[in-house]
Design a protein around this motif. Sequence first.
Motif, PDB file in Angstrom:
ATOM      1  N   ARG A 299      14.900 -22.890  27.669  1.00 18.32           N
ATOM      2  CA  ARG A 299      16.283 -22.427  27.817  1.00 18.32           C
ATOM      3  C   ARG A 299      16.360 -20.912  27.718  1.00 18.32           C
ATOM      4  NH1 ARG A 299      18.194 -26.808  23.754  1.00 18.32           N
ATOM      5  NH2 ARG A 299      18.102 -28.649  25.082  1.00 18.32           N
ATOM      6  N   GLY A 300      17.148 -20.318  28.598  1.00 18.71           N
ATOM      7  CA  GLY A 300      17.355 -18.869  28.569  1.00 18.71           C
ATOM      8  C   GLY A 300      18.607 -18.493  27.800  1.00 18.71           C
ATOM      9  N   LEU A 301      19.423 -19.508  27.483  1.00 24.38           N
ATOM     10  CA  LEU A 301      20.648 -19.288  26.709  1.00 24.38           C
ATOM     11  C   LEU A 301      20.753 -20.370  25.651  1.00 24.38           C
ATOM     12  CD1 LEU A 301      23.520 -17.967  26.265  1.00 24.38           C
ATOM     13  CD2 LEU A 301      24.367 -19.628  27.912  1.00 24.38           C
ATOM     14  N   VAL A 302      20.955 -19.962  24.415  1.00 27.33           N
ATOM     15  CA  VAL A 302      21.152 -20.929  23.334  1.00 27.33           C
ATOM     16  C   VAL A 302      22.498 -20.644  22.667  1.00 27.33           C
ATOM     17  CG1 VAL A 302      18.683 -21.253  22.915  1.00 27.33           C
ATOM     18  CG2 VAL A 302      19.924 -19.498  21.633  1.00 27.33           C
ATOM     19  N   VAL A 303      23.045 -21.653  22.023  1.00 27.96           N
ATOM     20  CA  VAL A 303      24.333 -21.489  21.344  1.00 27.96           C
ATOM     21  C   VAL A 303      24.085 -21.329  19.852  1.00 27.96           C
ATOM     22  CG1 VAL A 303      26.601 -22.518  20.908  1.00 27.96           C
ATOM     23  CG2 VAL A 303      25.476 -22.862  23.123  1.00 27.96           C
ATOM     24  N   ALA A 304      24.623 -20.259  19.287  1.00 28.72           N
ATOM     25  CA  ALA A 304      24.450 -19.996  17.854  1.00 28.72           C
ATOM     26  C   ALA A 304      25.093 -21.114  17.039  1.00 28.72           C
ATOM     27  CB  ALA A 304      25.073 -18.655  17.499  1.00 28.72           C
ATOM     28  N   PRO A 305      24.537 -21.389  15.858  1.00 29.97           N
ATOM     29  CA  PRO A 305      25.099 -22.453  15.026  1.00 29.97           C
ATOM     30  C   PRO A 305      26.480 -22.105  14.465  1.00 29.97           C
ATOM     31  CG  PRO A 305      23.260 -21.367  13.914  1.00 29.97           C
ATOM     32  CD  PRO A 305      23.324 -20.811  15.290  1.00 29.97           C
TER      33      PRO A 305
ATOM     34  N   ILE B 232      19.920 -18.447  13.442  1.00 33.09           N
ATOM     35  CA  ILE B 232      19.991 -17.956  14.830  1.00 33.09           C
ATOM     36  C   ILE B 232      18.586 -17.845  15.423  1.00 33.09           C
ATOM     37  CG2 ILE B 232      20.568 -15.967  16.288  1.00 33.09           C
ATOM     38  CD1 ILE B 232      23.003 -15.499  14.407  1.00 33.09           C
ATOM     39  N   ILE B 233      17.660 -17.235  14.656  1.00 30.29           N
ATOM     40  CA  ILE B 233      16.282 -17.067  15.149  1.00 30.29           C
ATOM     41  C   ILE B 233      15.650 -18.437  15.413  1.00 30.29           C
ATOM     42  CG2 ILE B 233      13.974 -16.191  14.611  1.00 30.29           C
ATOM     43  CD1 ILE B 233      15.356 -13.974  12.931  1.00 30.29           C
ATOM     44  N   GLU B 234      15.927 -19.395  14.525  1.00 37.25           N
ATOM     45  CA  GLU B 234      15.368 -20.746  14.682  1.00 37.25           C
ATOM     46  C   GLU B 234      15.912 -21.433  15.941  1.00 37.25           C
ATOM     47  OE1 GLU B 234      14.630 -24.462  11.673  1.00 37.25           O
ATOM     48  OE2 GLU B 234      15.271 -22.551  10.814  1.00 37.25           O
ATOM     49  N   ILE B 235      17.210 -21.288  16.187  1.00 37.21           N
ATOM     50  CA  ILE B 235      17.838 -21.863  17.384  1.00 37.21           C
ATOM     51  C   ILE B 235      17.240 -21.221  18.646  1.00 37.21           C
ATOM     52  CG2 ILE B 235      20.012 -21.914  18.693  1.00 37.21           C
ATOM     53  CD1 ILE B 235      20.202 -23.946  16.555  1.00 37.21           C
ATOM     54  N   VAL B 236      17.048 -19.891  18.592  1.00 41.25           N
ATOM     55  CA  VAL B 236      16.429 -19.179  19.721  1.00 41.25           C
ATOM     56  C   VAL B 236      15.030 -19.742  19.970  1.00 41.25           C
ATOM     57  CG1 VAL B 236      15.481 -16.951  20.484  1.00 41.25           C
ATOM     58  CG2 VAL B 236      17.762 -17.039  19.470  1.00 41.25           C
ATOM     59  N   TYR B 237      14.259 -19.892  18.901  1.00 43.88           N
ATOM     60  CA  TYR B 237      12.888 -20.393  19.011  1.00 43.88           C
ATOM     61  C   TYR B 237      12.851 -21.797  19.614  1.00 43.88           C
ATOM     62  CZ  TYR B 237       8.277 -22.062  17.507  1.00 43.88           C
ATOM     63  OH  TYR B 237       7.013 -22.592  17.469  1.00 43.88           O
ATOM     64  N   ARG B 238      13.683 -22.683  19.070  1.00 43.75           N
ATOM     65  CA  ARG B 238      13.688 -24.066  19.559  1.00 43.75           C
ATOM     66  C   ARG B 238      14.138 -24.156  21.008  1.00 43.75           C
ATOM     67  NH1 ARG B 238      16.378 -27.015  14.442  1.00 43.75           N
ATOM     68  NH2 ARG B 238      14.594 -26.910  13.046  1.00 43.75           N
ATOM     69  N   GLY B 239      15.205 -23.425  21.352  1.00 45.69           N
ATOM     70  CA  GLY B 239      15.715 -23.451  22.728  1.00 45.69           C
ATOM     71  C   GLY B 239      14.740 -22.829  23.708  1.00 45.69           C
ATOM     72  N   ALA B 240      14.177 -21.673  23.328  1.00 44.00           N
ATOM     73  CA  ALA B 240      13.254 -20.958  24.218  1.00 44.00           C
ATOM     74  C   ALA B 240      12.006 -21.791  24.490  1.00 44.00           C
ATOM     75  CB  ALA B 240      12.878 -19.613  23.604  1.00 44.00           C
ATOM     76  N   ARG B 241      11.521 -22.509  23.486  1.00 49.13           N
ATOM     77  CA  ARG B 241      10.343 -23.357  23.680  1.00 49.13           C
ATOM     78  C   ARG B 241      10.610 -24.480  24.668  1.00 49.13           C
ATOM     79  NH1 ARG B 241       7.278 -25.415  18.704  1.00 49.13           N
ATOM     80  NH2 ARG B 241       6.062 -26.298  20.385  1.00 49.13           N
ATOM     81  N   LYS B 242      11.872 -24.881  24.769  1.00 53.84           N
ATOM     82  CA  LYS B 242      12.254 -25.918  25.740  1.00 53.84           C
ATOM     83  C   LYS B 242      12.597 -25.301  27.095  1.00 53.84           C
ATOM     84  CE  LYS B 242      14.185 -28.920  22.183  1.00 53.84           C
ATOM     85  NZ  LYS B 242      15.437 -29.208  21.476  1.00 53.84           N
TER      86      LYS B 242
ATOM     87  N   HIS C  82      13.960 -12.493  28.115  1.00 50.38           N
ATOM     88  CA  HIS C  82      15.087 -12.191  27.237  1.00 50.38           C
ATOM     89  C   HIS C  82      15.877 -13.479  27.006  1.00 50.38           C
ATOM     90  CE1 HIS C  82      19.348 -10.266  26.891  1.00 50.38           C
ATOM     91  NE2 HIS C  82      18.872 -10.584  25.714  1.00 50.38           N
ATOM     92  N   ILE C  83      16.015 -13.875  25.755  1.00 48.94           N
ATOM     93  CA  ILE C  83      16.762 -15.094  25.429  1.00 48.94           C
ATOM     94  C   ILE C  83      18.166 -14.695  24.987  1.00 48.94           C
ATOM     95  CG2 ILE C  83      16.836 -17.206  24.040  1.00 48.94           C
ATOM     96  CD1 ILE C  83      14.372 -17.004  25.930  1.00 48.94           C
ATOM     97  N   MET C  84      19.160 -15.242  25.671  1.00 42.01           N
ATOM     98  CA  MET C  84      20.539 -14.925  25.336  1.00 42.01           C
ATOM     99  C   MET C  84      21.062 -15.921  24.310  1.00 42.01           C
ATOM    100  SD  MET C  84      22.160 -13.642  28.903  1.00 42.01           S
ATOM    101  CE  MET C  84      21.772 -15.072  29.866  1.00 42.01           C
ATOM    102  N   VAL C  85      21.982 -15.444  23.484  1.00 42.33           N
ATOM    103  CA  VAL C  85      22.561 -16.279  22.422  1.00 42.33           C
ATOM    104  C   VAL C  85      24.077 -16.236  22.547  1.00 42.33           C
ATOM    105  CG1 VAL C  85      22.668 -16.719  19.942  1.00 42.33           C
ATOM    106  CG2 VAL C  85      20.643 -15.627  20.905  1.00 42.33           C
TER     107      VAL C  85
END
Length: 173
Positions: free
Chosen positions: A158-164, A146-156, A120-123
């Motif tokens: 990260r379990g938490l990404v910050v929305a643009p 938002i989906i793009e930020i989730v994708y980029r962060g999750a691939r690195k 589960h990726i948190m935003v």
Amino acid sequence: GQPPTSAATFGPALPRLPFHHRPYQARPPLHMSYFLPHLHSGYAVDQAILTEEDRVVVMRFGSDRDPTCMLMDETLYKVAEKVKNFAVIYLVDIKEVPDFNAMYELYDPCTVMFFFRNKHIMVDLGTGNNNKINWALQDGQELIDIIEIVYRGARKGRGLVVAPKDYSTKHRY
């Protein structure tokens, strides 16, 4: 004489007007949910999250008939083709599949959550709730971002990404 015709009784027949010229008749609701894949069991939800290895799994939990979900589904439908290379979108009816209601605290009429490689990726949307989006996002580009930020962060990893964008002023808890 002749019996009166309907034209004589009711006047001349009126032409049928297109919907936008008929203020007295509501436009039939367009259910965008018909165009997006539905998952009908807890097992199907688990499999969708488990088996997708390269893309973000976007899960919309809610009801197809809920007005908030209808707006969200319209946005999801609009972006589905544009994000297909890095995300896949599924709809889950929380009445038909109540398996996740307690675990993911699905108490809102419409909830969108993100998963990547069974995680589960948190935003951070600035709302104080990083687990999910629980309002209708109507701007397609914002959702894509938002989906793009989730994708980029999750691939690195990260379990938490910050929305643009910060949504704190729009949706307070």
